[in-house]
Design an enzyme around this catalytic site. Sequence first.
Site, PDB file in Angstrom:
ATOM      1  N   ARG A 322       0.744  -1.221   0.025  1.00 20.08           N
ATOM      2  CA  ARG A 322      -0.007   0.031   0.060  1.00 20.08           C
ATOM      3  C   ARG A 322       0.913   1.144  -0.074  1.00 20.08           C
ATOM      4  O   ARG A 322       0.577   2.464  -0.491  1.00 20.08           O
ATOM      5  CB  ARG A 322      -0.866  -0.064   1.103  1.00 20.08           C
ATOM      6  CG  ARG A 322      -2.068   0.834   0.879  1.00 20.08           C
ATOM      7  CD  ARG A 322      -3.263   0.988   2.031  1.00 20.08           C
ATOM      8  NE  ARG A 322      -4.245  -0.265   1.760  1.00 20.08           N
ATOM      9  CZ  ARG A 322      -5.294   0.298   1.081  1.00 20.08           C
ATOM     10  NH1 ARG A 322      -5.530   1.618   0.739  1.00 20.08           N
ATOM     11  NH2 ARG A 322      -6.281  -0.507   0.600  1.00 20.08           N
ATOM     12  N   GLU A 725     -10.139   5.790   7.025  1.00 24.88           N
ATOM     13  CA  GLU A 725      -8.762   6.028   7.146  1.00 24.88           C
ATOM     14  C   GLU A 725      -8.334   7.325   6.380  1.00 24.88           C
ATOM     15  O   GLU A 725      -7.535   8.088   6.703  1.00 24.88           O
ATOM     16  CB  GLU A 725      -7.904   4.985   6.385  1.00 24.88           C
ATOM     17  CG  GLU A 725      -7.905   3.713   7.161  1.00 24.88           C
ATOM     18  CD  GLU A 725      -7.406   2.410   6.199  1.00 24.88           C
ATOM     19  OE1 GLU A 725      -8.364   1.803   5.574  1.00 24.88           O
ATOM     20  OE2 GLU A 725      -6.346   2.054   6.633  1.00 24.88           O
TER      21      GLU A 725
HETATM   22  N1  MTE Z   1     -12.581   5.261  14.425  1.00 24.73           N
HETATM   23  C1  MTE Z   1     -12.468   5.350  15.686  1.00 24.73           C
HETATM   24  N2  MTE Z   1     -13.401   6.096  16.307  1.00 24.73           N
HETATM   25  N3  MTE Z   1     -11.741   3.915  16.072  1.00 24.73           N
HETATM   26  C2  MTE Z   1     -11.056   3.080  15.441  1.00 24.73           C
HETATM   27  O1  MTE Z   1     -10.555   2.333  15.653  1.00 24.73           O
HETATM   28  N4  MTE Z   1      -9.993   2.660  13.005  1.00 24.73           N
HETATM   29  C3  MTE Z   1      -9.996   3.293  11.706  1.00 24.73           C
HETATM   30  C4  MTE Z   1     -11.090   3.736  11.106  1.00 24.73           C
HETATM   31  N5  MTE Z   1     -11.867   4.953  11.910  1.00 24.73           N
HETATM   32  C5  MTE Z   1     -11.136   3.708  13.870  1.00 24.73           C
HETATM   33  C6  MTE Z   1     -11.903   4.618  13.461  1.00 24.73           C
HETATM   34  C7  MTE Z   1      -9.434   2.332  10.738  1.00 24.73           C
HETATM   35  S1  MTE Z   1      -7.789   1.697  10.770  1.00 24.73           S
HETATM   36  C8  MTE Z   1     -10.208   1.577   9.686  1.00 24.73           C
HETATM   37  S2  MTE Z   1      -9.596   0.650   8.855  1.00 24.73           S
HETATM   38  C9  MTE Z   1     -11.723   2.055   9.869  1.00 24.73           C
HETATM   39  O2  MTE Z   1     -12.204   3.034  10.893  1.00 24.73           O
HETATM   40  C10 MTE Z   1     -12.493   0.806   9.986  1.00 24.73           C
HETATM   41  O3  MTE Z   1     -13.813   0.806   9.882  1.00 24.73           O
HETATM   42  P1  MTE Z   1     -14.869   1.267   8.665  1.00 24.73           P
HETATM   43  O4  MTE Z   1     -14.454   0.444   7.502  1.00 24.73           O
HETATM   44  O5  MTE Z   1     -16.017   0.937   9.086  1.00 24.73           O
HETATM   45  O6  MTE Z   1     -14.811   2.692   8.337  1.00 24.73           O
HETATM   46  N1  HPA Z   2      -6.086  -2.838   4.417  1.00 25.62           N
HETATM   47  C1  HPA Z   2      -6.337  -3.124   5.602  1.00 25.62           C
HETATM   48  N2  HPA Z   2      -5.956  -4.446   6.187  1.00 25.62           N
HETATM   49  C2  HPA Z   2      -5.570  -5.332   4.942  1.00 25.62           C
HETATM   50  C3  HPA Z   2      -5.354  -4.853   3.331  1.00 25.62           C
HETATM   51  C4  HPA Z   2      -5.606  -3.379   3.231  1.00 25.62           C
HETATM   52  O1  HPA Z   2      -5.432  -3.039   2.359  1.00 25.62           O
HETATM   53  N3  HPA Z   2      -5.096  -6.057   2.936  1.00 25.62           N
HETATM   54  C5  HPA Z   2      -4.898  -6.950   3.854  1.00 25.62           C
HETATM   55  N4  HPA Z   2      -5.360  -6.572   4.877  1.00 25.62           N
HETATM   56 MO1  MOS Z   3      -7.535  -0.208   9.301  1.00 23.20          MO
HETATM   57  S1  MOS Z   3      -5.600  -0.003   9.382  1.00 23.20           S
HETATM   58  O1  MOS Z   3      -7.367  -0.818   7.673  1.00 23.20           O
HETATM   59  O2  MOS Z   3      -7.578  -1.200  10.303  1.00 23.20           O
END
Ligand code: MTE
Ligand code: HPA
Ligand code: MOS
Length: 775
Positions: A322, A725
């Site tokens: 990534r 993210e």
């Molecule tokens: N927001 C909160 N409040 N707490 C979290 O742990 N994790 C982040 C983001 N926002 C997180 C957060 C990460 S690393 C990801 S990948 C996404 O939320 C995952 O949730 P989603 O795919 O439902 O957005």
């Molecule tokens: N994002 C987060 N987690 C993952 C991914 C990615 O692109 N690929 C495999 N695990």
């Molecule tokens: Mo988020 S780093 O893809 O859990």
Amino acid sequence: MRNPPLSETVIRGAVNKKLPHDSAIKQVSGEAEYIDDIPEPKDLLHLYVAQSPYAHAKILKMDLQAVKSSPGVVAVYDANDVPGINDASPVAGDDPVFAEDIVEYAGQALFVVAANSIQEARAAAKRAEIEYEELEALVTIDQALAAGSFVMPSKTLLRGNPEQAINSAPNRLNGRFEIGGQDHFYLEGQIALAYPREDGDVHVFSSTQHPTEVQHNVAKFLDIPDHSVTVEVRRMGGGFGGKETQGAWFAAMAALAAKDTGRPAKLRLDRDDDMIMTGKRHDFVIEYNVGYDNDGRLDGIDFTFASRCGRSADLSAAINDRTIFHADNCYYLKDVRITSHRCKTHTVSNTAFRGFGGPQGMIAIERVMDEIAHKLGKDPLDVRKVNLYGKTDRNVTPYHMTVEDNVAPEIIRELEEKSDYAKRRDAIRKFNETSPFLKKGIALTPVKFGISFTTTFLNQAGALLHVYTDGSVMLNHGGTEMGQGLFIKVAQVVAQELQIDIERIKITSTRTDKVPNTSATAASSGSDMNGKAAQAAARKIKERLIKFAADHYNVDRADIIFKPNRIDIGEKTVGFAELVQQAYFNRVSLSATGYYRTPKIHYDAENYSGRPFYYFAYGAAVSEAIIDTLTGENKITRVDIIHDVGKSLNPSIDLGQVEGGFIQGMGWLTTEELYFDEKGLLRTHAPSTYKIPACSDRPEIFNMELYESGENVEDSIHKSKAVGEPPFMLAISAFNALTDAVYSASDYKSFPNLDAPATPECILKAIHELDGKVT
Ligand code: MTE
Ligand code: HPA
Ligand code: MOS
């Protein structure tokens, strides 16, 4: 009979509404149940993990007799006691739960003590007699590179002829840039609570983003089938990627104790142990060699990325991939080489963290943009603009994916205007002319982030929906709630589909026995995928209800319209619960599963070629910073953001993600510093020495808005875009603004060699280096 698409019958609903997080009130009142809040059974065992004090050593002898005979101790387990496979890794099979003959990082688990109290477990662990032969520890990236120590082979992406392009360019520059890691600092640390069940089964409550992987690892560890392990999580007190893989180690230990003793077992790490034992964001050393024209447009670029992966592979392959995928950010890189070294060090295995390697790639190209601007004496924003992806040409990424949804130019233009960028930049330059010690800086930085797991098969999700005869609904899906608002968003999708009040829907914990074979809630794709899966389930039930009503009332299905909490059936109106009851008495199934797989994506990992992402999320931020050149102290004083979430499923939740993501990114780049000493011991393992942003670090002026014209060009759930993210990387603008402020300390003559995080020490060092150095 006309058979209308179901969406035509949707009148209005819960989607796009600013609904509060379903747990908001419970979280502030303390009623929201986390695993440590589950009432403890009277025979609960408390587990404590003994850790290696060395980064790299051979275990010559480990005598646990004294531990076993300590007061309150019920059982002690080490590698010899594992019934199945001593591993809890996501991919590579290289994460032993308990060390075997060798330890590879300080903090690695040696054995676990199960006792009647945590105090007794801790005290007992200290009584182990262990002899080690210390081995040389590779701690830093440079040490690993020198030793040729990697967790997997290096990778290279190549397009065109970067050497030639760089050598024949009118201008060239090269540099080195170091970027620190980051601890997740979720408020709830890693925890698992395991219950023994009949037939040797176990039920594990695990604070995990990936219940299925925990299930599979526990089953493999205990040598029992997957169906004998149920993993459950209602919510996490934050995950941020830190609970994508590594919670499995602790779940495995708790499950072993529960199964072996027949007593429930809880393992909860305290803050120091959590920070020492579990992986973080990868830190990087980056080198760049760039050729560009007199407008600042890139001709050729050669990047070398080297990251500290730690003792095992974990998710480092996908994370470093990534990084490669995001080294372009919003810019067209025509002739390009990107080399990626995945260094094996004797430190904790680094893991997923919001952005998943993307931020490190993006900040590298943003550093290059700033440096080019300095060399040419241009506004960095102008250099960024000439390098942006085009709409019809200059629009293919280095990995051969055409960018079809580029809204970066529009967002940048809007933000530039709304934030008064040009005027403020002039004013800052004037301020700096007359301010001897305090210096200001400003930067506008865009973000483009690819949405989908780059591991293509992970892009699938499932849901389970029951409608009960009183018209209440149980919603379950494979996604996990970590504070990001996934559960309310998916509930909104179902409420919209069935045209019912959101209160009718019960949001339930994620369980492997309800929806199987799920992917981690990660890659920001939680609401995209689980929203679609839940929608599919709701549509099945709705379709059955329509069919039933058409038959039962003998009306054309086109005359059956779902309205808020009721259904118009020809001339008649029937309440939702009433129709559900009628359907039940006529033997119509009111339970359905839903499934979704992301379309269009395909990707050849060997050649870095294909379409790894369904679409891109965009945003831009302007940050303004002030530094004290005598002390290095600094502050981000104003931030303006426009962020694209497509058509927002829930604007309140999305703005919360934008704000939280930005602040977390700012912490990474300004105050959060992980310090490993030369022996490989982490010296910053508590808030006393590791500084995350506090309320007072929030910029005084913080203007955020969602991009109003935002709309996903793809068929995403209600045209929304993922938001978890991407906003994290808006904080790169804060780093660029600090760079600009340091730059001004040389009267804009020397480009500072500022590494991240830009702590006061780091800023002061960069200022001192400026003295006498004119590039
Ligand atoms: N927001 C909160 N409040 N707490 C979290 O742990 N994790 C982040 C983001 N926002 C997180 C957060 C990460 S690393 C990801 S990948 C996404 O939320 C995952 O949730 P989603 O795919 O439902 O957005
Ligand atoms: N994002 C987060 N987690 C993952 C991914 C990615 O692109 N690929 C495999 N695990
Ligand atoms: Mo988020 S780093 O893809 O859990």
